[in-house]
Design a protein around this motif. Sequence first.
Motif, PDB file in Angstrom:
ATOM      1  N   ILE A 379      38.117  14.300  46.264  1.00  0.00           N
ATOM      2  CA  ILE A 379      38.208  13.153  47.162  1.00  0.00           C
ATOM      3  C   ILE A 379      39.061  12.047  46.554  1.00  0.00           C
ATOM      4  CG2 ILE A 379      36.094  12.101  46.279  1.00  0.00           C
ATOM      5  CD1 ILE A 379      37.536  12.032  49.898  1.00  0.00           C
ATOM      6  N   ARG A 380      39.128  11.962  45.237  1.00  0.00           N
ATOM      7  CA  ARG A 380      39.987  10.958  44.607  1.00  0.00           C
ATOM      8  C   ARG A 380      41.444  11.187  44.993  1.00  0.00           C
ATOM      9  NH1 ARG A 380      37.545  11.733  38.447  1.00  0.00           N
ATOM     10  NH2 ARG A 380      35.378  11.214  38.941  1.00  0.00           N
ATOM     11  N   LEU A 383      42.034  10.446  48.819  1.00  0.00           N
ATOM     12  CA  LEU A 383      42.123   9.018  49.127  1.00  0.00           C
ATOM     13  C   LEU A 383      43.402   8.393  48.589  1.00  0.00           C
ATOM     14  CD1 LEU A 383      38.417   7.948  48.481  1.00  0.00           C
ATOM     15  CD2 LEU A 383      39.574   8.155  50.698  1.00  0.00           C
ATOM     16  N   VAL A 412      32.108  13.414  45.327  1.00  0.00           N
ATOM     17  CA  VAL A 412      31.853  11.998  45.571  1.00  0.00           C
ATOM     18  C   VAL A 412      31.045  11.433  44.404  1.00  0.00           C
ATOM     19  CG1 VAL A 412      30.775  10.335  47.114  1.00  0.00           C
ATOM     20  CG2 VAL A 412      31.875  12.368  48.052  1.00  0.00           C
ATOM     21  N   HIS A 414      31.406   7.564  43.808  1.00  0.00           N
ATOM     22  CA  HIS A 414      31.379   6.119  43.989  1.00  0.00           C
ATOM     23  C   HIS A 414      31.060   5.777  45.441  1.00  0.00           C
ATOM     24  CE1 HIS A 414      33.242   5.267  40.037  1.00  0.00           C
ATOM     25  NE2 HIS A 414      33.848   6.419  40.253  1.00  0.00           N
ATOM     26  N   SER A 416      32.293   3.384  47.026  1.00  0.00           N
ATOM     27  CA  SER A 416      33.563   3.028  47.668  1.00  0.00           C
ATOM     28  C   SER A 416      34.236   4.266  48.266  1.00  0.00           C
ATOM     29  CB  SER A 416      34.492   2.362  46.655  1.00  0.00           C
ATOM     30  OG  SER A 416      34.765   3.241  45.570  1.00  0.00           O
ATOM     31  N   GLU A 417      34.065   5.419  47.619  1.00  0.00           N
ATOM     32  CA  GLU A 417      34.652   6.657  48.145  1.00  0.00           C
ATOM     33  C   GLU A 417      34.006   7.036  49.465  1.00  0.00           C
ATOM     34  OE1 GLU A 417      35.753   8.656  43.788  1.00  0.00           O
ATOM     35  OE2 GLU A 417      33.841   9.107  44.784  1.00  0.00           O
ATOM     36  N   THR A 421      36.103   7.052  52.949  1.00  0.00           N
ATOM     37  CA  THR A 421      36.130   8.309  53.700  1.00  0.00           C
ATOM     38  C   THR A 421      35.737   8.071  55.149  1.00  0.00           C
ATOM     39  OG1 THR A 421      35.661   9.674  51.756  1.00  0.00           O
ATOM     40  CG2 THR A 421      35.083  10.592  53.900  1.00  0.00           C
TER      41      THR A 421
END
Length: 590
Positions: A379-380, A383, A412, A414, A416-417, A421
């Motif tokens: 996911i990093r 994003l 996941v 954080h 914030s993630e 998302t």
Amino acid sequence: MSFQLFGLPVSRGVAIGRAVLVASSRVDVAHYFVDDARVEDEIGRLRVARDAVAGELSLLKRDMPAEAPAELAALLDVHLMLLHDDSLTGATKQWIVERHYNAEWALSAQLEVLARQFDEMEDDYLRERKADLEQVVERLLRALAHGPDASFSPAPAVGARDFAGEDPLVLVANDIAPADMLHFKGGVFTGFVTDVGGRTSHTAIVARSLDIPAVVGAREASRIIRQDDWVIIDGDNGVVIVDPSPIVLEEYRFRQRQAELERQKLARLRHTPAVTLDGERVELLANIELPADAAAALEAGALGVGLFRSEFLFMNRGGELPGEDEQFEAYRAAVEAMNGLPVTIRTVDIGADKPLDRMSASELRHEHALNPALGLRAIRWSLSEPGMFRQQLRAILRASAYGKVRLLIPMVAHLSEAKLTMEALARAKQQLADAGKPFVDIEVGAMIEVPAAVLMLPAFLRYFDFVSLGTNDLIQYTLAIDRADEAVAHLYDPWHPAVLGLIASTIQQARAAGKHVSVCGEMAGDPAFTETLLGMGLRSFSMHPAQIAAIKQRILRSDARRCSASVRDLLLGGAGVPMEPAQRASTRNG
């Protein structure tokens, strides 16, 4: 004289037969320079070889028997994709133009570049795709050496049935390409032994799909075993016995008969609901990599797809990402093939450890000098590429109009993630609505793969509808163990009390919040962990389709209440204190 070889057990059961050796597919490569006048001729030779191999693979796929497993067609597609990948043939052309290498030398040089990239990948499945690349290159080299017809797979030195008569046969090779499997198919071979490969190698995948005993990674097997030797393949324990004594041979023949009876019993469980002795219903799902894998999932009796690894669509494309429409067609194919059963699609799990061929060789070396497991991945990475991410989200949302789709977000860690998302998903929905393209609201889940995610779970559950435990990465990150590093691989321990505690905590927190929780890592398909996971409260397992019947049988024989009591004792007794080996074995045996 009898002797034993040891490798990795990748497909259960026992096979007994005479050895048929396939000569190593490694091709001797000539190295010489070509002058300016011959550069175009060398490029032409490369083009002719590529077209010849492409024609062969396409012909094999077209003439594939109806009973052939879906995995074979999918793997042939992989080889065709690699063959036309610009990072292979296009870059090989550059070696010819810039360095004046002959075509064979240029091809070998580019293989070394790409092989290093595969070796540095952290994901087991993707790292072992290097074998597919090597096989494509070997076919090209054979075509270059002897003309188009030479790209076909090597045949055994002697016709299989010519020397063995009615004796059963086992195949022994350095490695076996998917296309070679088609040449050798038809019930001739009862088992496979290879020198190389891992649990997620293509040979292992095909062997499991065919339900054929197999041992891979047996090192020097193809050099030590002789043509026509009697061989026993113990696919349960990863043992190969050559020239067994009569007593050992009879013992394994008895085990073979018992295994066949057990296989027949397991086959009858296909439509049996997975319910424990005390009435707890359990959901068994399948992990897939390609839309074609959905057929095997249904055949195994899966109640849906718990993990569709979408990154496969992104790999080996010469730097070009798949477009929205291409992704949509792939997702829709999988959804429609499951006939209304749920399909959980994980967004692309790719990054520094899984390069997309978009960087130069020097940039890749720089990237891989860092720790890839802790880098820009999953996911990093998504994003950091908002355009690509929204494109994938739109494709997944569009597929939801054709069946039940769930979205899964990998790694996941954080809050914030989670927020970013959901914002990206909202924008993707708005874009589809503005374009008049149909979609439905879908459930969104988080992959729990790092200890931080377990500790943050109460906050995450406010954003996500379900969670899925990726136990492979969770173990790696919890114990700080690189699974690819042989020096510390022995410390990779799924039974470590810290690992069990994190898994139990995740399951308990999710259930307490009324959220669906599943395990899609390797533990889900290992019968040794079934009762432990049941005792932790898990009621949804996702695994390779070939493992479903064995897990279902274990569930049918389990009492969830008793499992729960045993797990409480295990977790209390092991809090901060590693179990002794005898204790661990006792737990595995229930």
